[in-house]
Design an enzyme around this catalytic site. Structure first.
Site, PDB file in Angstrom:
ATOM      1  N   GLY A   7       1.639   8.881  10.399  1.00 14.48           N
ATOM      2  CA  GLY A   7       1.167   9.010   8.883  1.00 14.48           C
ATOM      3  C   GLY A   7       1.621  10.969   7.988  1.00 14.48           C
ATOM      4  CB  THR A  12      -1.020   0.017   1.123  1.00 12.28           C
ATOM      5  OG1 THR A  12      -2.085  -1.266   1.519  1.00 12.28           O
ATOM      6  CG2 THR A  12      -1.925   0.671   1.665  1.00 12.28           C
ATOM      7  CD  GLU A  17      -2.626  -4.789   9.489  1.00  8.16           C
ATOM      8  OE1 GLU A  17      -1.797  -5.955   9.491  1.00  8.16           O
ATOM      9  OE2 GLU A  17      -1.761  -4.027  10.248  1.00  8.16           O
ATOM     10  CB  ILE A  37       1.191  14.425  11.476  1.00  3.33           C
ATOM     11  CG1 ILE A  37      -0.267  14.191  11.567  1.00  3.33           C
ATOM     12  CG2 ILE A  37       1.115  15.617  12.604  1.00  3.33           C
ATOM     13  CD1 ILE A  37      -1.437  13.638  12.807  1.00  3.33           C
ATOM     14  CB  VAL A  84      14.973  17.880  -5.732  1.00  2.00           C
ATOM     15  CG1 VAL A  84      15.881  17.506  -6.050  1.00  2.00           C
ATOM     16  CG2 VAL A  84      13.503  17.251  -5.278  1.00  2.00           C
ATOM     17  CE  LYS A 112       2.397   4.480  14.333  1.00  3.73           C
ATOM     18  NZ  LYS A 112       1.053   4.620  13.346  1.00  3.73           N
ATOM     19  CD  GLU A 146       7.841  13.798   9.425  1.00  7.43           C
ATOM     20  OE1 GLU A 146       8.530  14.047   9.601  1.00  7.43           O
ATOM     21  OE2 GLU A 146       6.725  13.664  10.670  1.00  7.43           O
ATOM     22  CB  VAL A 202       5.350   9.321  14.528  1.00  7.61           C
ATOM     23  CG1 VAL A 202       4.429   9.308  15.415  1.00  7.61           C
ATOM     24  CG2 VAL A 202       6.100   8.062  15.343  1.00  7.61           C
TER      25      VAL A 202
END
Lengths: 400, 400
Positions: free
Chosen positions: B129, B11, B185, B131, B31, B200, B124, B127
């Site tokens: 997602g 995913t 799940e 944010i 970039v 997290k 990043e 923890v």
């Protein structure tokens, strides 16, 4: 040891000195060496203050000192701040400022000078006080195309609106109290007319678009016409009234607006109260995000200034690119944006239906001689046309 | 052109490829050059998929290719992710991961390898997602000593608690629905027992303290014992029930806890609903701040991964220091922390008063054969002692 100078020893400037002292050790650890204030530029002397011996009155004392690598500007206003900041950058010093008037008007120009001199110009504290929204846009949300930024960007007006909501007070009474408490200035125009929020959304939009937004071209309405009666209707609708500064992008076209809005409880900014600020961001892959914190105040703002100092200290002689060119960003006519409108009128229901078609009536306790309603979705232009047809409009507040 | 590899085409991995494609131009602008996926490592083939020809099955095909400067790890689990990631870093490639299990256990070690090789290891997306909480701690809130971090860090359980609150459903029914919808799940243990949130908060606390938190030493309670009856009491109190992961620091001593809490409407996390995550931070000069957004999901998480790719692409061959040593951070006994407790018991009021002294009784509609009350402020240890004395305790939920 990194030597810095602070220009302006008012609330924020003295806060910067305090934060550097309070967190001396943790900041030194972050930077890799100690940070020390060598000069404080101010017109005044501060006899008895610990910084007394660091006071200078001529900014050229700072430009001339090569030991000073970083300068903090917390004087406010465009001049002489612009002259001083530009001179510092040209002398090869990095500069951070909390001054939104300076950044909104001269941001692109000062960034260009910084780039040319291979130093940095940063301004985290100019928007949202302690909320790291500038760094989030420049360094965190870099995978996204940002499609909307909507913020409660002025703590003074948010404090006033919160008190009006909670206590049923009128604008004038709350303003006087806010002035007495030091939350509002003697001349509160910049806050209550929305000019401060306008400059801040101009800065955020410039950073998102990479081009210069002329803040004078953003349609701006303040909160001076918001009354206790409006809050009675808001309560009846289960909504809060907030001064929102917003900009949207669709297909590369940007529009911006500063105005009071009626927020539903589902709106992420609905419950942002008192002097707090918050910024809602929608990215095309991130989805919705929100940043919340103290939008003003001595220490929160100084925290943001010092975070810039830390980052600049870690990037001495290395320009961190920021996209914000001097080229003007054309803004679309806000009147083309669609939304719903809450209206108070002295006209009767038949006249309302004749002008607006089907509307939702709003009944608030203890109000007579007028009626309130919410329109369907329509452009600002269409609203204006229908409102002119209706006449006798006492108030209009947009829904969000 | 910067060439990258993606390890794990599930995913998140496929989301990363999608985000890089969707925002190709804006990312290239950020970039300074284009970013292109050269390899996708997966056990499977993907016939017909645009990345079909980029699929490799052996991670050594990537380590061996010097053209690949950045690697994305989205496989999940500690092994073989750790072996692969370490090999990439040792081959001089920067790595970003969304894998909290890997980061919680091996973060310090992988950061040390990255530093030694003068590349970067970023996480990043591990923890919160989308944010940007990791970057906020590492790069934004650098002027502060962070005294508290409290988060809703697990989207699955927050979705379940929101549905229980809104619809009066039982845990088992909501879990089944969440599984059917793909939010939970098949084996939901890691989410519902709080293990995911625990890892997290261990990562966030390690970053704040600069030392390794052993997540197994964090007292962790999940939401499996939360029932529809608890939500009836919560409603009577005007509170929401959220799974909070929290860590606090006072005088250099840290404590941490993962457990369901009853939040008052004034709590900044009170109205964080559905699959959203949010993190509350208190800094010693910043004051309160809050970050809110999509905590999970393909594209928000991929957005965070790609933001790491952008930052690493701008810092090739330049290690950005992150303070997180392998030295273990001792955690204080959470039982010394003071708070108030909501308790449901089959004992009578006299017995409650005998054990707890004065309490606030809570009356919920349609509940019989038991009573609910809120204790005064006391330590966890004192609560346990009194609860043992009382006996017949059906439920305890902490207040926040």
């Amino acid at each position: 040891m990194i030597k810095i100078a602070v220009m302006g020893y008012g609330t924020i400037g003295s806060g910067v000195v305090e934060v550097l002292e309070t967190n001396r050790d943790s900041i030194a650890k972050r930077v890799g060496e100690e940070v020390e204030v060598k000069y404080v530029l101010d017109l005044r002397d501060f006899p008895g203050d610990p910084i007394e011996k660091k006071i200078v009155h001529d900014y050229k004392d700072i430009t001339a000192d090569e030991e000073v690598k970083i300068v903090v500007e917390t004087m406010g206003g465009v001049e002489p701040a612009f002259t001083f900041v530009k001179a510092m950058l040209e002398a090869g010093k990095s500069v951070t400022t909390s001054n939104k008037a300076l950044v909104a008007e001269k941001g692109a120009e000062l960034l260009a000078v910084a780039k040319e001199k291979n130093v940095n110009f940063m301004f985290e504290a100019s928007v949202g006080g302690g909320i790291p929204i500038i760094r989030s846009i420049n360094e965190c949300l870099t995978a996204d195309k940002i499609e909307e930024i909507t913020g409660i960007l002025n703590g003074t007006t948010n404090y006033m609106l919160t008190r009006m909501a909670n206590e049923g007070l009128e604008f004038a009474d709350v303003l006087k109290d806010a002035q007495d408490k030091g939350y509002a200035e003697k001349d509160p125009t910049a806050d209550v007319e929305g000019f401060d929020a306008c400059r801040k959304i101009a800065i955020l939009t410039s950073l998102v678009a990479g081009k210069q937004v002329d803040f004078e071209k953003i349609h701006t309405e303040g909160i001076t016409k918001i009354s206790a009666v409006d809050f009675k209707y808001a309560k009846a609708m289960g909504r809060s009234i907030k001064l929102l500064a917003t900009s949207r992008q669709a297909d590369g076209t940007y529009s911006a607006l500063v105005a009071p809005h009626l927020l539903s409880p589902e709106h992420p900014l609905y419950s942002v109260n008192d002097v707090f600020n918050a910024v809602f961001v929608h990215g095309n892959v991130l989805g919705d995000a929100m940043f919340y914190g103290s939008g003003a105040g001595k220490l929160p703002t100084a925290s943001a200034v010092v975070a810039d100092v830390v980052e600049m200290a870690k990037h001495l002689d290395q320009n961190i690119p920021v996209e914000w060119s001097k080229e003007e960003l054309p803004l679309a006519d806000y009147k083309k944006n669609e939304k719903r409108f809450f209206v108070r009128t002295e006209a009767d229901e038949a006249a309302v239906k004749a002008a607006f078609g089907e509307v939702e009536l709003v009944h608030a306790d203890g109000i007579s001689g007028e009626m309130g309603f919410v329109t369907g979705n329509m452009t600002e232009a269409a609203y204006e046309e229908k409102a002119a047809k209706l006449g006798k409009v006492l108030q209009m507040i947009r829904l969000a």
